[in-house]
Scaffold this active site. Structure first.
Site, PDB file in Angstrom:
ATOM      1  N   GLY A 144       0.794  -1.225   0.000  1.00  0.00           N
ATOM      2  CA  GLY A 144       0.000   0.000   0.000  1.00  0.00           C
ATOM      3  C   GLY A 144       0.822   1.268   0.000  1.00  0.00           C
ATOM      4  O   GLY A 144       0.393   2.271   0.563  1.00  0.00           O
ATOM      5  N   SER A 145       1.987   1.254  -0.673  1.00  0.00           N
ATOM      6  CA  SER A 145       2.756   2.506  -0.702  1.00  0.00           C
ATOM      7  C   SER A 145       2.001   3.561  -1.516  1.00  0.00           C
ATOM      8  O   SER A 145       2.026   4.748  -1.178  1.00  0.00           O
ATOM      9  CB  SER A 145       4.163   2.283  -1.262  1.00  0.00           C
ATOM     10  OG  SER A 145       4.114   2.030  -2.646  1.00  0.00           O
ATOM     11  N   ASN A 146       1.311   3.135  -2.558  1.00  0.00           N
ATOM     12  CA  ASN A 146       0.498   4.101  -3.319  1.00  0.00           C
ATOM     13  C   ASN A 146      -0.682   4.592  -2.485  1.00  0.00           C
ATOM     14  O   ASN A 146      -0.962   5.786  -2.452  1.00  0.00           O
ATOM     15  CB  ASN A 146      -0.013   3.459  -4.617  1.00  0.00           C
ATOM     16  CG  ASN A 146       1.041   3.510  -5.710  1.00  0.00           C
ATOM     17  OD1 ASN A 146       1.320   4.564  -6.276  1.00  0.00           O
ATOM     18  ND2 ASN A 146       1.652   2.361  -5.987  1.00  0.00           N
ATOM     19  N   LEU A 217      -5.504  -6.730  -6.565  1.00  0.00           N
ATOM     20  CA  LEU A 217      -5.220  -7.822  -7.497  1.00  0.00           C
ATOM     21  C   LEU A 217      -6.433  -8.648  -7.925  1.00  0.00           C
ATOM     22  O   LEU A 217      -6.306  -9.558  -8.729  1.00  0.00           O
ATOM     23  CB  LEU A 217      -4.131  -8.731  -6.921  1.00  0.00           C
ATOM     24  CG  LEU A 217      -2.821  -7.982  -6.643  1.00  0.00           C
ATOM     25  CD1 LEU A 217      -1.742  -8.938  -6.178  1.00  0.00           C
ATOM     26  CD2 LEU A 217      -2.352  -7.190  -7.858  1.00  0.00           C
ATOM     27  N   ILE A 220     -12.335  -6.553 -11.052  1.00  0.00           N
ATOM     28  CA  ILE A 220     -13.511  -5.844 -10.543  1.00  0.00           C
ATOM     29  C   ILE A 220     -14.765  -6.408 -11.209  1.00  0.00           C
ATOM     30  O   ILE A 220     -14.861  -6.416 -12.443  1.00  0.00           O
ATOM     31  CB  ILE A 220     -13.383  -4.322 -10.833  1.00  0.00           C
ATOM     32  CG1 ILE A 220     -12.131  -3.763 -10.149  1.00  0.00           C
ATOM     33  CG2 ILE A 220     -14.619  -3.563 -10.371  1.00  0.00           C
ATOM     34  CD1 ILE A 220     -12.120  -3.882  -8.641  1.00  0.00           C
ATOM     35  N   ASN A 234      -7.424   2.792 -12.095  1.00  0.00           N
ATOM     36  CA  ASN A 234      -6.392   1.837 -11.686  1.00  0.00           C
ATOM     37  C   ASN A 234      -5.038   2.380 -12.120  1.00  0.00           C
ATOM     38  O   ASN A 234      -4.941   3.190 -13.037  1.00  0.00           O
ATOM     39  CB  ASN A 234      -6.656   0.490 -12.370  1.00  0.00           C
ATOM     40  CG  ASN A 234      -5.608  -0.549 -12.003  1.00  0.00           C
ATOM     41  OD1 ASN A 234      -5.192  -0.647 -10.847  1.00  0.00           O
ATOM     42  ND2 ASN A 234      -5.160  -1.319 -12.984  1.00  0.00           N
ATOM     43  N   HIS A 236      -1.271   0.883 -13.390  1.00  0.00           N
ATOM     44  CA  HIS A 236      -0.576  -0.329 -13.825  1.00  0.00           C
ATOM     45  C   HIS A 236       0.902   0.026 -14.009  1.00  0.00           C
ATOM     46  O   HIS A 236       1.221   1.054 -14.607  1.00  0.00           O
ATOM     47  CB  HIS A 236      -1.180  -0.833 -15.131  1.00  0.00           C
ATOM     48  CG  HIS A 236      -0.594  -2.151 -15.555  1.00  0.00           C
ATOM     49  ND1 HIS A 236      -0.946  -3.331 -14.940  1.00  0.00           N
ATOM     50  CD2 HIS A 236       0.337  -2.460 -16.480  1.00  0.00           C
ATOM     51  CE1 HIS A 236      -0.256  -4.321 -15.490  1.00  0.00           C
ATOM     52  NE2 HIS A 236       0.526  -3.824 -16.430  1.00  0.00           N
ATOM     53  N   ASP A 277      -6.771  -4.409 -16.982  1.00  0.00           N
ATOM     54  CA  ASP A 277      -5.855  -3.401 -17.539  1.00  0.00           C
ATOM     55  C   ASP A 277      -6.305  -2.902 -18.905  1.00  0.00           C
ATOM     56  O   ASP A 277      -5.507  -2.792 -19.837  1.00  0.00           O
ATOM     57  CB  ASP A 277      -4.449  -4.008 -17.662  1.00  0.00           C
ATOM     58  CG  ASP A 277      -3.944  -4.522 -16.335  1.00  0.00           C
ATOM     59  OD1 ASP A 277      -4.225  -3.873 -15.310  1.00  0.00           O
ATOM     60  OD2 ASP A 277      -3.292  -5.579 -16.313  1.00  0.00           O
ATOM     61  N   GLU A 306       4.985   6.374  -9.779  1.00  0.00           N
ATOM     62  CA  GLU A 306       3.597   6.230  -9.323  1.00  0.00           C
ATOM     63  C   GLU A 306       3.293   7.230  -8.197  1.00  0.00           C
ATOM     64  O   GLU A 306       2.284   7.931  -8.242  1.00  0.00           O
ATOM     65  CB  GLU A 306       3.348   4.794  -8.822  1.00  0.00           C
ATOM     66  CG  GLU A 306       3.426   3.778  -9.938  1.00  0.00           C
ATOM     67  CD  GLU A 306       3.080   2.357  -9.497  1.00  0.00           C
ATOM     68  OE1 GLU A 306       2.571   1.613 -10.323  1.00  0.00           O
ATOM     69  OE2 GLU A 306       3.330   2.002  -8.323  1.00  0.00           O
TER      70      GLU A 306
HETATM   71  C1  GAR Z   1       2.039  -0.901  -7.868  1.00  0.00           C
HETATM   72  O1  GAR Z   1       3.265  -0.865  -8.528  1.00  0.00           O
HETATM   73  C2  GAR Z   1       0.917  -0.999  -8.862  1.00  0.00           C
HETATM   74  O2  GAR Z   1       1.180  -0.348 -10.062  1.00  0.00           O
HETATM   75  C3  GAR Z   1       0.813  -2.479  -9.072  1.00  0.00           C
HETATM   76  O3  GAR Z   1       0.999  -3.034  -7.801  1.00  0.00           O
HETATM   77  C4  GAR Z   1       1.918  -2.213  -7.076  1.00  0.00           C
HETATM   78  C5  GAR Z   1       1.362  -1.994  -5.681  1.00  0.00           C
HETATM   79  O4  GAR Z   1       2.330  -1.379  -4.875  1.00  0.00           O
HETATM   80  N1  GAR Z   1      -0.445  -2.830  -9.644  1.00  0.00           N
HETATM   81  C6  GAR Z   1      -0.579  -3.804 -10.556  1.00  0.00           C
HETATM   82  O5  GAR Z   1       0.349  -4.500 -10.927  1.00  0.00           O
HETATM   83  C7  GAR Z   1      -2.007  -3.979 -11.090  1.00  0.00           C
HETATM   84  N2  GAR Z   1      -1.998  -4.807 -12.256  1.00  0.00           N
HETATM   85  P1  GAR Z   1       1.946  -0.705  -3.491  1.00  0.00           P
HETATM   86  O6  GAR Z   1       1.165  -1.724  -2.689  1.00  0.00           O
HETATM   87  O7  GAR Z   1       3.232  -0.378  -2.862  1.00  0.00           O
HETATM   88  O8  GAR Z   1       1.106   0.515  -3.767  1.00  0.00           O
END
Ligand code: GAR
Length: 325
Positions: A144-146, A217, A220, A234, A236, A277, A306
């Protein structure tokens, strides 16, 4: 006779789709209205009898005032044994916000795209005074860094608030990050997400206006997309349409990019439709691959991209797509 029956069925169907409830819940809600209404009448007559009001006009207005005050209490009271308390609490709050709105002459200056409400019956109010922020739910499965950057970006925002973090993994790091910021969390389970109500009534009760996927992951379900049309985005970690689709997430994406000998990679922020995606692209940013890059080193640069862009793009998109009446 048959015509009347089909009109009534039609009305029930409209109510079901307006309130996004199933037939049983509609029955319980209508029963609550009926019983709550009768109890209000009975209690109102008792109370007015206790009051020393003689004049017919004064009596009439006192009666109306008493009924108006008792009715919400009665339906809330009756809704508890019927298991509909959450619905009625939301219903009454919406009524209150509609009343406030009709007293307010100024329209929302940022309103766009009035045709795209995520669902009818959203708790809604003009937000030029920012009393009713636009509410986001962030869906995440991992660290969950984003999600963290998104929560921090909107922490002091005057119009947008992260109201909920949703995860399919009870041990996901994102849940702690949400808890540390006092953001409510919801852990969802597969059966209800894919074959049940997809948590739509819950999201609706919470007044969620817009959904942000941040490393979520699960696919939806179509019902959720229909309930939030053009209101789900989303991110990607690659330049779609390349390196997307089922199984393409996190390090698998970066490994594929490196193995293919790409010169550059990047991020794609896009609307969500029923394919992985796939929905319309909102934003892309690129970064160069460097000699000796591993999935981990590339992931780090992609994460930087991101974090730098996603919160701001969400902000722009939400302000464009969401209208609160
Ligand atoms: C992120 O890099 C995001 O782009 C990717 O998962 C990571 C989650 O990182 N998403 C996908 O690959 C979706 N197909 P986070 O938990 O540190 O935010």
């Amino acid at each position: 006779m048959f015509k009347h029956f089909s009109l009534v069925c039609d009305m029930f169907e409209k109510l079901q789709s307006k309130w996004k409830v199933n037939g049983i819940q509609l029955f319980l809600i209508l029963s609550t209205f009926a019983i709550g209404g009768s109890l209000t009448g009975m209690a109102g007559r008792k109370l007015i009898g206790l009051m020393p009001v003689e004049h017919p006009i004064a009596w009439f207005f006192s009666y109306i005032i008493i009924m108006t005050l008792i009715w919400p209490l009665m339906v809330l009271f009756v809704s508890i044994p019927f298991g509909q308390f959450i619905f009625f609490r939301g219903y009454l709050l919406r009524m209150a916000s509609h009343l406030r709105r009709s007293n307010s002459p100024i329209e929302n200056p940022h309103a766009v795209n009035t045709s795209e409400q995520p669902y009818s019956g959203t708790p809604a109010a003009p937000d030029h005074h920012h009393h009713h922020p636009i509410l986001l739910a962030v869906f995440a499965s991992g660290t969950g860094s984003n999600a963290e950057k998104i929560m921090d970006h909107f922490a002091e925002h005057p119009r947008i608030k992260v109201a909920l973090v949703v995860s399919n993994k009870p041990a996901a790091g994102v849940l702690e990050k949400a808890a540390a910021r006092n953001v409510p969390t919801l852990i969802i389970e597969k059966e209800n997400f894919f074959r049940g109500d997809s948590y739509i009534p819950f999201l609706k009760e919470k007044g969620i206006d817009f959904i942000v996927l941040a490393g979520f992951l699960w696919k939806i379900p179509a019902a959720l997309i229909t309930a939030f049309p053009s209101h789900i985005v989303n991110i990607h970690p690659a330049l779609l349409p390349k390196y997307g689709g089922k199984g393409m997430y996190g390090q698998f994406v970066h490994e594929a990019v490196i193995i293919a000998g790409e010169q550059e990679s990047g991020i794609t922020i896009h609307f969500v439709d029923e394919h992985y995606d796939h929905g319309g692209t909102i934003f892309q940013a690129t970064c160069q691959l460097e000699p000796g890059d591993t999935a981990a080193s590339l992931a780090e640069r992609i994460h930087e991209l991101e974090h730098a862009h996603y919160p701001a793009i969400i902000e722009q998109t939400v302000l464009k797509q969401v209208v609160k009446h």
